[in-house]
Scaffold this motif. Structure first.
Motif, short mmCIF file in Angstrom:
data_model
loop_
_atom_site.label_atom_id
_atom_site.label_comp_id
_atom_site.label_asym_id
_atom_site.label_seq_id
_atom_site.Cartn_x
_atom_site.Cartn_y
_atom_site.Cartn_z
N ALA B 21 0.85 -1.19 0.00
CA ALA B 21 0.00 0.00 0.00
C ALA B 21 0.89 1.26 0.00
N GLY B 22 0.29 2.41 -0.26
CA GLY B 22 1.04 3.67 -0.24
C GLY B 22 0.61 4.50 0.96
N LYS B 23 1.56 4.76 1.87
CA LYS B 23 1.23 5.58 3.05
C LYS B 23 1.67 7.02 2.76
N GLY B 28 -0.79 10.86 6.19
CA GLY B 28 -0.82 9.56 6.87
C GLY B 28 -1.83 8.58 6.30
N GLU B 29 -2.59 9.01 5.29
CA GLU B 29 -3.62 8.13 4.71
C GLU B 29 -2.98 6.91 4.02
N LEU B 37 -1.77 10.52 -6.74
CA LEU B 37 -2.28 11.56 -5.84
C LEU B 37 -2.93 10.88 -4.63
N CYS B 38 -2.62 11.34 -3.42
CA CYS B 38 -3.24 10.77 -2.22
C CYS B 38 -4.74 11.01 -2.26
N LYS B 39 -5.52 9.97 -1.97
CA LYS B 39 -6.98 10.11 -2.10
C LYS B 39 -7.57 11.01 -1.02
N LYS B 40 -6.82 11.27 0.07
CA LYS B 40 -7.35 12.12 1.13
C LYS B 40 -6.91 13.58 0.98
N THR B 46 3.60 11.50 -2.67
CA THR B 46 3.94 11.59 -1.24
C THR B 46 3.90 10.21 -0.57
N GLN B 47 3.60 9.15 -1.39
CA GLN B 47 3.33 7.86 -0.76
C GLN B 47 4.56 6.96 -0.64
#
Lengths: 342, 140
Positions: B21-23, B28-29, B37-40, B46-47
């Motif tokens: 997974a990508g943190k 922190g999502e 792109l971070c979904k949150k 950034t992951q």
């Protein structure tokens, strides 16, 4: 041997399913093996999936960083592929580093200790850790005596520098004497064949094993009876108990053979895992002997330093042995893909 | 048979084999699978890739009986009988859709049951064995 390499940790995998010898007797009228029951590989399993679970358990029990693994060596006679590495698939599933050395051994049912023996030599020179796995589910034609005892399991060992080891590998020897095969599988066929020439097979078995064990005891200057635990690979519990008349029978470990069956290239490493888990105390001396038709045998002398610590989330060999679901012979045929649907 | 090409399957191997997974290092999502792109928080690249532990509980499940299995699982269904599909809530909080194995779907499976990931053969296509993760009751 400079005694630099030892066992850092070990891990096991045994499938959930078992079949009792009574199921064979119902179907065939007899059962030709001195075992009580055996493990059966599940429909969605093969030697690669079993190797992944045993390998995962061994890595975690060893408490090493998997990026420090330098090699992965797998022994099996039941790879689902003729061309394509088992170790490569297992390394991907375990997330091992990309510069790892991949070794597959498939030459005979002693391939598990060929992997171990080769791994020891390489790690001795290269340093770091090595993941050694025996994983097998051999298969002969149903009804052949050989098939009655054939089972499935995987056993893994992490080897590395002795200063962190739970057991030292104090010596190893191999003997390879060509006996034009009493057991083989021709290219393009699914089933292993055994010509069932009992005197010839027994002669090959006894001669090859005695040679490698004598060489090892000579080198270590130790008498056979001075080992505390001995595991000798065999099709069932008769072969190992017959071979060394002078050896105290109580020292021969037979439980994994009697209740799991003949696990092919996993057999010797599974026996070692079981002895380390159930029997071994500090300073105990263990003799592990493999045998592969053709014929070859490896003998390894091991001295125990301590028991492996239990990690809560990693099942022990005892938990795998006690987790079981009995199936009947019809289901056995379906699981082993002996009834074809297309 | 529903066709998943080898390149497409290969691209997702880290997710299919060991739940990578990508943190997000910004918020922190956990993104599963990892995304650009971070979904949150929507930040780009950034992951950090981490492996989820593969432990969780059955959030809900259903049982697939004869005739209900998609073509790639029809042979398995015929040989092994009905099997359970579950939504598993992982320890890390994510919910994923999985097949359960090593259990009787009628007797052994219930909501809240603790399960762990196991590496198994999923199906075969183009003569290639497609491996991946299923979940089974934890071994106690």
């Amino acid at each position: 041997m400079s005694n630099n390499v030892g066992i850092i940790g070990y891990g096991t995998y045994i499938p959930r399913y078992r079949i009792k010898k009574e199921e064979y007797i119902k179907t065939w009228g007899h059962f030709s093996g001195k075992i009580e029951e055996k493990s059966v590989i599940g429909y969605d399993e093969d030697v690669i999936t079993m190797a992944v679970e045993a390998g995962y358990n061994a890595i975690h029990n060893s408490r090493i960083n998997k990026n420090d693994l330098k090699l992965i060596a797998i022994g099996s006679v039941s790879s689902p592929y003729n061309v394509k590495s088992m170790a490569s698939e297992v390394a991907m599933a375990l997330g091992l580093p990309m510069d790892i050395l991949l070794l597959d051994f498939t030459e005979s049912e002693k391939a598990g200790t060929t992997a171990l023996s080769t791994g020891i030599d390489i790690i001795e020179n290269k340093g770091g850790y090595g993941l050694i796995i025996g994983s097998d589910a051999p298969l002969a034609t149903p009804g052949d005596s050989l098939e009655h005892v054939q089972a499935a399991a995987a056993a893994a060992i992490v080897i590395g520098n002795n200063n962190k080891s739970i057991a030292e590998i104090v010596g190893k020897k191999t003997a390879n004497i060509e006996y034009i095969s009493d057991r083989f599988k021709r290219n393009g066929t699914k089933m292993m064949k055994d010509l069932e020439i009992a005197p010839y097979s027994n002669y090959a078995y006894n001669n090859t094993i005695k040679k490698t064990v004598n060489d090892l005891t000579d080198e270590l200057k130790i008498k056979l009876n001075e080992f505390d635990h001995v595991y000798i690979q065999g099709h069932d519990s008769r072969q190992p108990t017959r071979i060394f008349k002078q050896l105290n029978k109580n020292k021969i470990y037979l439980d994994t053979l009697r209740i799991i069956g003949d696990t092919g290239a996993a057999s010797a490493l599974l026996g070692l895992n079981a002895i380390l888990y159930y029997k071994a105390k500090e300073n105990d001396r263990i003799l592990i002997v493999s045998y592969g038709s053709g014929a070859g045998s490896d003998a390894l002398g091991i001295k125990v330093n301590r028991k492996q610590d239990k990690i809560n989330e990693i099942p022990t060999i005892d938990q795998y042995i006690n987790r079981k679901e009995y199936i009947n012979y019809e289901k056995y045929l379906k699981f082993k893909e002996l009834i074809d649907l297309d | 048979m529903a066709h998943v090409s080898i390149p497409k399957y290969w691209k997702a191997l880290p997710q299919k084999y060991r739940l990578v997974a990508g943190k997000c290092s910004n918020c922190g999502e956990l993104n599963f699978p990892p995304t650009t792109l971070c979904k949150k928080c929507g930040q780009e690249n950034t992951q950090k890739h981490i492996e989820l532990k593969g432990k969780g509980t059955v959030y809900t499940y259903t049982i697939i009986g004869r005739g209900g299995a998609p073509p790639e699982f029809a042979k398995m269904q015929k040989k092994c009988g009905p099997y359970a599909i579950a939504i598993v809530e992982l320890e890390e909080g994510l919910k994923i859709n999985v097949q359960l194995t090593d259990c009787d779907p009628f007797k052994d499976v219930n909501i809240g049951m603790k399960v762990s990931a196991v590496f198994r053969r999923i199906y075969e296509q183009e003569n290639v064995i497609r491996y991946g993760l299923k979940f089974r009751p934890i071994i106690e």
